[in-house]
Design a protein around this motif. Sequence first.
Motif, PDB file in Angstrom:
ATOM      1  N   ALA A  98       0.830  -1.210   0.000  1.00 26.69           N
ATOM      2  CA  ALA A  98       0.000   0.000   0.000  1.00 26.69           C
ATOM      3  C   ALA A  98       0.862   1.257   0.000  1.00 26.69           C
ATOM      4  CB  ALA A  98      -0.927  -0.008   1.210  1.00 26.69           C
ATOM      5  N   GLY A  99       1.948   1.253   0.777  1.00 27.12           N
ATOM      6  CA  GLY A  99       2.824   2.424   0.842  1.00 27.12           C
ATOM      7  C   GLY A  99       3.557   2.670  -0.463  1.00 27.12           C
ATOM      8  N   LEU A 100       4.012   1.602  -1.102  1.00 23.25           N
ATOM      9  CA  LEU A 100       4.706   1.735  -2.386  1.00 23.25           C
ATOM     10  C   LEU A 100       3.765   2.275  -3.461  1.00 23.25           C
ATOM     11  CD1 LEU A 100       6.720  -1.598  -2.274  1.00 23.25           C
ATOM     12  CD2 LEU A 100       7.679   0.710  -2.110  1.00 23.25           C
ATOM     13  N   ASP A 101       2.553   1.765  -3.485  1.00 19.03           N
ATOM     14  CA  ASP A 101       1.574   2.260  -4.454  1.00 19.03           C
ATOM     15  C   ASP A 101       1.283   3.741  -4.230  1.00 19.03           C
ATOM     16  OD1 ASP A 101       1.314  -0.121  -5.819  1.00 19.03           O
ATOM     17  OD2 ASP A 101      -0.441  -0.786  -4.681  1.00 19.03           O
ATOM     18  N   TRP A 102       1.187   4.117  -2.973  1.00 17.06           N
ATOM     19  CA  TRP A 102       0.883   5.519  -2.655  1.00 17.06           C
ATOM     20  C   TRP A 102       1.985   6.450  -3.155  1.00 17.06           C
ATOM     21  CZ3 TRP A 102       3.658   8.981   0.362  1.00 17.06           C
ATOM     22  CH2 TRP A 102       3.042  10.219   0.562  1.00 17.06           C
ATOM     23  N   VAL A 103       3.249   6.116  -2.847  1.00 13.69           N
ATOM     24  CA  VAL A 103       4.338   7.028  -3.216  1.00 13.69           C
ATOM     25  C   VAL A 103       4.532   7.056  -4.728  1.00 13.69           C
ATOM     26  CG1 VAL A 103       6.338   5.431  -3.094  1.00 13.69           C
ATOM     27  CG2 VAL A 103       6.598   7.835  -2.418  1.00 13.69           C
ATOM     28  N   ASN A 104       4.212   5.965  -5.413  1.00 13.63           N
ATOM     29  CA  ASN A 104       4.298   5.931  -6.870  1.00 13.63           C
ATOM     30  C   ASN A 104       3.210   6.796  -7.510  1.00 13.63           C
ATOM     31  OD1 ASN A 104       3.079   3.837  -9.357  1.00 13.63           O
ATOM     32  ND2 ASN A 104       5.055   4.844  -9.586  1.00 13.63           N
ATOM     33  N   LYS A 105       1.984   6.649  -7.019  1.00 15.97           N
ATOM     34  CA  LYS A 105       0.844   7.351  -7.630  1.00 15.97           C
ATOM     35  C   LYS A 105       0.782   8.827  -7.264  1.00 15.97           C
ATOM     36  CE  LYS A 105      -1.932   3.129  -7.862  1.00 15.97           C
ATOM     37  NZ  LYS A 105      -3.070   2.366  -7.277  1.00 15.97           N
ATOM     38  N   THR A 106       1.126   9.160  -6.020  1.00 13.39           N
ATOM     39  CA  THR A 106       0.984  10.552  -5.581  1.00 13.39           C
ATOM     40  C   THR A 106       2.255  11.379  -5.771  1.00 13.39           C
ATOM     41  OG1 THR A 106       1.602  10.099  -3.268  1.00 13.39           O
ATOM     42  CG2 THR A 106      -0.721   9.864  -3.847  1.00 13.39           C
ATOM     43  N   LYS A 107       3.415  10.735  -5.765  1.00 11.12           N
ATOM     44  CA  LYS A 107       4.678  11.462  -5.879  1.00 11.12           C
ATOM     45  C   LYS A 107       5.416  11.172  -7.189  1.00 11.12           C
ATOM     46  CE  LYS A 107       4.365  13.168  -1.662  1.00 11.12           C
ATOM     47  NZ  LYS A 107       4.283  14.628  -1.378  1.00 11.12           N
ATOM     48  N   ARG A 130      10.435  -5.587  -3.500  1.00  6.66           N
ATOM     49  CA  ARG A 130      11.145  -5.686  -4.778  1.00  6.66           C
ATOM     50  C   ARG A 130      10.258  -6.339  -5.845  1.00  6.66           C
ATOM     51  NH1 ARG A 130      16.276  -5.949  -7.250  1.00  6.66           N
ATOM     52  NH2 ARG A 130      17.377  -5.260  -5.373  1.00  6.66           N
ATOM     53  N   LYS A 131       9.579  -7.427  -5.485  1.00  5.89           N
ATOM     54  CA  LYS A 131       8.684  -8.087  -6.426  1.00  5.89           C
ATOM     55  C   LYS A 131       7.591  -7.131  -6.908  1.00  5.89           C
ATOM     56  CE  LYS A 131       9.147 -12.948  -4.992  1.00  5.89           C
ATOM     57  NZ  LYS A 131       9.271 -13.568  -6.321  1.00  5.89           N
ATOM     58  N   HIS A 132       7.066  -6.350  -5.952  1.00  4.90           N
ATOM     59  CA  HIS A 132       5.991  -5.427  -6.316  1.00  4.90           C
ATOM     60  C   HIS A 132       6.507  -4.319  -7.226  1.00  4.90           C
ATOM     61  CE1 HIS A 132       2.066  -3.645  -5.941  1.00  4.90           C
ATOM     62  NE2 HIS A 132       2.599  -2.483  -5.613  1.00  4.90           N
ATOM     63  N   ILE A 133       7.654  -3.747  -6.866  1.00  6.30           N
ATOM     64  CA  ILE A 133       8.224  -2.658  -7.656  1.00  6.30           C
ATOM     65  C   ILE A 133       8.550  -3.128  -9.074  1.00  6.30           C
ATOM     66  CG2 ILE A 133      10.253  -1.164  -7.907  1.00  6.30           C
ATOM     67  CD1 ILE A 133      10.304  -1.107  -4.750  1.00  6.30           C
ATOM     68  N   GLU A 134       9.191  -4.286  -9.193  1.00  2.00           N
ATOM     69  CA  GLU A 134       9.671  -4.742 -10.491  1.00  2.00           C
ATOM     70  C   GLU A 134       8.590  -5.410 -11.351  1.00  2.00           C
ATOM     71  OE1 GLU A 134      14.343  -5.515  -9.213  1.00  2.00           O
ATOM     72  OE2 GLU A 134      12.973  -7.236  -9.373  1.00  2.00           O
ATOM     73  N   ASN A 135       7.593  -6.008 -10.705  1.00  2.00           N
ATOM     74  CA  ASN A 135       6.592  -6.781 -11.457  1.00  2.00           C
ATOM     75  C   ASN A 135       5.219  -6.132 -11.557  1.00  2.00           C
ATOM     76  OD1 ASN A 135       8.593  -8.747 -11.681  1.00  2.00           O
ATOM     77  ND2 ASN A 135       7.845  -9.916  -9.928  1.00  2.00           N
ATOM     78  N   PHE A 136       4.915  -5.207 -10.656  1.00  3.93           N
ATOM     79  CA  PHE A 136       3.562  -4.668 -10.607  1.00  3.93           C
ATOM     80  C   PHE A 136       3.495  -3.144 -10.694  1.00  3.93           C
ATOM     81  CE2 PHE A 136       3.479  -8.761  -8.416  1.00  3.93           C
ATOM     82  CZ  PHE A 136       2.428  -9.399  -9.047  1.00  3.93           C
ATOM     83  N   MET A 137       4.650  -2.449 -10.720  1.00  6.18           N
ATOM     84  CA  MET A 137       4.669  -0.993 -10.813  1.00  6.18           C
ATOM     85  C   MET A 137       5.352  -0.616 -12.125  1.00  6.18           C
ATOM     86  SD  MET A 137       5.563  -0.180  -6.788  1.00  6.18           S
ATOM     87  CE  MET A 137       5.873   1.571  -7.041  1.00  6.18           C
ATOM     88  N   ASP A 138       4.579  -0.136 -13.059  1.00  4.29           N
ATOM     89  CA  ASP A 138       5.053   0.138 -14.410  1.00  4.29           C
ATOM     90  C   ASP A 138       6.203   1.141 -14.428  1.00  4.29           C
ATOM     91  OD1 ASP A 138       4.927  -0.118 -17.251  1.00  4.29           O
ATOM     92  OD2 ASP A 138       3.897   1.829 -17.338  1.00  4.29           O
ATOM     93  N   GLY A 139       7.320   0.739 -15.034  1.00  2.00           N
ATOM     94  CA  GLY A 139       8.448   1.635 -15.218  1.00  2.00           C
ATOM     95  C   GLY A 139       9.273   1.873 -13.970  1.00  2.00           C
ATOM     96  N   VAL A 169      13.144   7.313  -3.997  1.00  2.00           N
ATOM     97  CA  VAL A 169      12.675   6.951  -2.655  1.00  2.00           C
ATOM     98  C   VAL A 169      13.718   6.126  -1.913  1.00  2.00           C
ATOM     99  CG1 VAL A 169      10.928   5.668  -1.327  1.00  2.00           C
ATOM    100  CG2 VAL A 169      10.254   6.925  -3.381  1.00  2.00           C
ATOM    101  N   ILE A 170      13.992   6.508  -0.678  1.00  2.00           N
ATOM    102  CA  ILE A 170      14.708   5.633   0.251  1.00  2.00           C
ATOM    103  C   ILE A 170      13.627   4.884   1.017  1.00  2.00           C
ATOM    104  CG2 ILE A 170      16.274   5.476   2.219  1.00  2.00           C
ATOM    105  CD1 ILE A 170      17.356   8.249   1.419  1.00  2.00           C
ATOM    106  N   CYS A 224       4.020   4.478   6.464  1.00  2.00           N
ATOM    107  CA  CYS A 224       2.762   3.819   6.121  1.00  2.00           C
ATOM    108  C   CYS A 224       2.414   2.823   7.223  1.00  2.00           C
ATOM    109  CB  CYS A 224       2.888   3.106   4.780  1.00  2.00           C
ATOM    110  SG  CYS A 224       1.318   2.387   4.213  1.00  2.00           S
ATOM    111  N   MET A 225       1.301   3.084   7.902  1.00  2.00           N
ATOM    112  CA  MET A 225       0.842   2.261   9.007  1.00  2.00           C
ATOM    113  C   MET A 225      -0.673   2.382   9.101  1.00  2.00           C
ATOM    114  SD  MET A 225       3.770   3.289  11.775  1.00  2.00           S
ATOM    115  CE  MET A 225       5.495   2.957  11.359  1.00  2.00           C
TER     116      MET A 225
END
Length: 342
Positions: A98-107, A130-139, A169-170, A224-225
């Motif tokens: 959820a946190g990764l999706d948020w920072v990708n979509k909003t930032k 890593r799996k989410h970033i590389e396989n489910f987040m475009d680009g 992002v760190i 993200c909590m």
Amino acid sequence: MAIKQIIDQGGNLGRKIEFLQEDGASDWPTFAEKARKLLVNDKVASVMGCWTSASRKAVLPVFEQHNGFLYYPTFYEGLEQSPNVIYTGQEATQQSIAGLDWVNKTKGAKSFYLLGSDYIWPRTSNKIARKHIENFMDGCKVVGEEYYPLGHTQFNSVINKIRLRKPDVIYAIVVGGSNVAFYKQLTAAGIDPAAESPIVLTISVTEDEIRGSGGENIAGSYACMKYFQSLENENNVEFVKAFKEMWGDDIVVGDVTQAAYLGPWLWKAAVEKAGSFDVDKVRAASPGIELTTAPEGYVKVHENHHLWSKTRVGKAQADGQYEVVFETAELVEPDPFPEGYQ
């Protein structure tokens, strides 16, 4: 606090409640030993506790062997489901993903540097990340990944690597006292979280860790909590007030503390629903239990023994609190075994 409140209310099913306290001493075999003592010698009705995933993994065989019931309060990596555990913290799909999706979509973040303490939770959470970033987040891509021992205090080398790689992002899962050193060294190196270049996103820094690190060193970073002390709902206002009256005005309430508070109330509700303290009956009664008085607002026990709860993103403030900048409109269904992440 919750146990005391239940005792003050007269116990449960007309029975007086007594609580026993044991210390795992941050040693995983000791956690297992203490769990066995509580279940076999003391014959407790349930246990509220453990902190790290390593401590939970150490006690899990004991609870399953002796049919004990554990309420585990810490956000964790998921990929686990036991009939002997109720997980009152979030699993990875409710927090990491959820946190990764948020920072990708909003930032608009596309590149990530993964950093963690060296044990089960950070490593597994970052494997999922890593799996989410590389396989489910475009680009999107991971540009670095590092781990350091618990208690590590020298982060200048990895901070230099981060500056060279220039991630958007760190993504930090550094735990405990290491956070004090990491965030102070980060700001000393000229990386100001408030500048958001790079953005600092964590799933491990609650208000308790900020208290040790200093708000001035972490202000502007994101976490993200599911819970922040600053939540303004009526349940939380009353909870924080009562908590400070008990423990002092200087104390802060973090995500894990709130999740730990839920455990005794969920157990009490399940016992009342079952009409029994028997573990098998309490287990059968647990799915569907709702808690409308939760400081986070409202929770419900899923059939997989995790909680439906909202996901939130908070922005750290200099005063040590978080400003909530994002909240899911609905409760997020727990999914401890997400497809494609095993």
